[in-house]
Design an enzyme around this catalytic site. Structure first.
Site, PDB file in Angstrom:
ATOM      1  N   GLU A  40     -55.872  53.133   8.738  1.00 25.67           N
ATOM      2  CA  GLU A  40     -57.111  53.237   7.689  1.00 25.67           C
ATOM      3  C   GLU A  40     -58.020  51.988   7.703  1.00 25.67           C
ATOM      4  O   GLU A  40     -57.286  50.878   7.830  1.00 25.67           O
ATOM      5  CB  GLU A  40     -56.093  53.463   6.183  1.00 25.67           C
ATOM      6  CG  GLU A  40     -54.785  52.447   5.902  1.00 25.67           C
ATOM      7  CD  GLU A  40     -54.970  51.274   5.034  1.00 25.67           C
ATOM      8  OE1 GLU A  40     -56.099  51.174   4.744  1.00 25.67           O
ATOM      9  OE2 GLU A  40     -54.148  50.863   4.724  1.00 25.67           O
ATOM     10  N   ARG A  65     -46.521  48.497   2.074  1.00 23.20           N
ATOM     11  CA  ARG A  65     -46.627  49.967   2.380  1.00 23.20           C
ATOM     12  C   ARG A  65     -47.783  50.411   2.736  1.00 23.20           C
ATOM     13  O   ARG A  65     -48.378  51.447   2.265  1.00 23.20           O
ATOM     14  CB  ARG A  65     -45.845  50.672   1.668  1.00 23.20           C
ATOM     15  CG  ARG A  65     -44.382  50.255   1.218  1.00 23.20           C
ATOM     16  CD  ARG A  65     -43.476  51.321   0.802  1.00 23.20           C
ATOM     17  NE  ARG A  65     -43.181  52.685   1.669  1.00 23.20           N
ATOM     18  CZ  ARG A  65     -42.291  52.534   2.479  1.00 23.20           C
ATOM     19  NH1 ARG A  65     -41.584  51.467   2.924  1.00 23.20           N
ATOM     20  NH2 ARG A  65     -42.139  53.522   3.195  1.00 23.20           N
ATOM     21  N   CYS A  70     -57.218  48.391  13.875  1.00 22.82           N
ATOM     22  CA  CYS A  70     -56.296  48.060  15.300  1.00 22.82           C
ATOM     23  C   CYS A  70     -55.806  46.575  14.989  1.00 22.82           C
ATOM     24  O   CYS A  70     -54.825  46.401  15.475  1.00 22.82           O
ATOM     25  CB  CYS A  70     -57.561  47.889  16.512  1.00 22.82           C
ATOM     26  SG  CYS A  70     -58.720  46.842  16.352  1.00 22.82           S
ATOM     27  N   HIS A 108     -61.692  45.499  19.870  1.00 21.29           N
ATOM     28  CA  HIS A 108     -60.538  46.365  19.581  1.00 21.29           C
ATOM     29  C   HIS A 108     -59.272  45.288  20.114  1.00 21.29           C
ATOM     30  O   HIS A 108     -59.332  44.590  21.212  1.00 21.29           O
ATOM     31  CB  HIS A 108     -60.566  47.629  20.351  1.00 21.29           C
ATOM     32  CG  HIS A 108     -59.235  48.475  20.224  1.00 21.29           C
ATOM     33  ND1 HIS A 108     -58.808  48.907  19.158  1.00 21.29           N
ATOM     34  CD2 HIS A 108     -58.501  48.828  21.183  1.00 21.29           C
ATOM     35  CE1 HIS A 108     -57.593  49.598  19.294  1.00 21.29           C
ATOM     36  NE2 HIS A 108     -57.344  49.517  20.669  1.00 21.29           N
ATOM     37  N   ASP A 124     -50.525  51.236  22.127  1.00 20.63           N
ATOM     38  CA  ASP A 124     -51.817  51.078  21.043  1.00 20.63           C
ATOM     39  C   ASP A 124     -51.595  52.036  19.953  1.00 20.63           C
ATOM     40  O   ASP A 124     -51.789  53.195  20.084  1.00 20.63           O
ATOM     41  CB  ASP A 124     -52.985  51.377  21.873  1.00 20.63           C
ATOM     42  CG  ASP A 124     -54.275  51.033  21.228  1.00 20.63           C
ATOM     43  OD1 ASP A 124     -54.212  50.806  20.022  1.00 20.63           O
ATOM     44  OD2 ASP A 124     -55.346  51.191  21.816  1.00 20.63           O
TER      45      ASP A 124
END
Length: 260
Positions: A40, A65, A70, A108, A124
């Site tokens: 997210e 939580r 990435c 990334h 990943d």
């Protein structure tokens, strides 16, 4: 991470402490993470800072939580794996867009993980819809995974193209990096109008053999290639969906922030 923090992280993803840092254990942890912690970018649109330290990332995933993108997810997962005895090396990659163009350096973050039984794996859990299990880093043939068919292809310069179902996903640089090296990339993706993360909302997780994704007020469930789309009508429905499907409790509905 000390023993208490490691155990809390394992409880967060519903995984048992492995007896040894083996390839099998890595696969179980990888899948458990994908099924428990969403991909997210809500922090970008809620005005929350993103601090690239292992302590801050683990706290966000475990204590708050939440999920992340990435840098956050693979950064936190790397800290967990290191605490469990795996040999972990962060790697940078440049992501291909829909037209096949490469993004910025440090676009990334992925992980090269060496296991006690001699394996090398590309782990990943921070690319969204990617492989469910780690990919064999030295394998150049097709690798079948619940998330698709993957392949690592060497370039003339020694980098690796990571392909999913024949389509390039990102170009991986094999040189070792540190978490701090990705500070510029993370800043770009949470501030630049050119970044897709500033232009859209996404929250996505694997649920059994399905994937559930909430983008703005559009809730999509994908199973066996079939998509079911539901448009949520109110802020209350959106907040309820975040909690029900992703375990995220929010005080207000995230909205795409205007580019500055």
């Amino acid at each position: 991470m000390d023993t208490e923090q490691t155990d809390a992280y394992l409880r967060r993803i519903g995984a048992a402490r492995p007896a040894a840092p083996t390839a099998r254990a890595l696969g179980e942890l990888h899948l458990a993470h994908l099924r428990s912690v969403p991909f997210e970018n809500l922090s970008v649109h809620l005005g929350e800072e993103i601090e690239l330290t292992a302590e801050a990332l683990v706290a966000k995933v475990v204590r708050e939580r939440r999920g992340g993108f990435c840098y956050e997810l693979n950064g936190a997962f790397g800290a967990l794996l290191t605490a469990l005895g795996f040999d972990v090396t962060p790697l940078q990659a440049r992501v291909y867009d829909e037209k096949g163009r490469l993004g910025i350096p440090f676009d990334h973050l992925a992980l090269l993980v060496r296991t006690q039984d001699g394996g090398q794996w590309l782990a990943d859990i921070g690319f969204g819809a990617q492989s469910h299990l780690p990919l064999a880093y030295g394998e150049r043939g097709e690798q079948t995974d619940p998330g698709g068919t993957f392949r690592l292809v060497e370039s003339a310069e020694g980098d690796l193209d990571v392909l999913k179902d024949g389509k390039p996903q990102y170009l991986l640089d094999p040189r070792p990096r540190t978490l701090a090296d990705f500070t510029g990339g993370a800043w770009y993706h949470r501030t630049s109008p050119a970044s897709h993360f500033t232009r859209s909302l996404v929250c996505s997780i694997i649920d059994g053999d399905s994937r559930i994704t909430l983008s703005g007020r559009t809730l999509t469930t994908t199973r066996d290639g079939e998509r079911t789309v539901t448009e949520l009508a109110s802020e209350a429905e959106v907040l309820a969906a975040y909690e029900r499907y992703f375990g995220i409790r929010l005080e207000r509905e995230p909205r795409v922030r205007a580019s500055r």
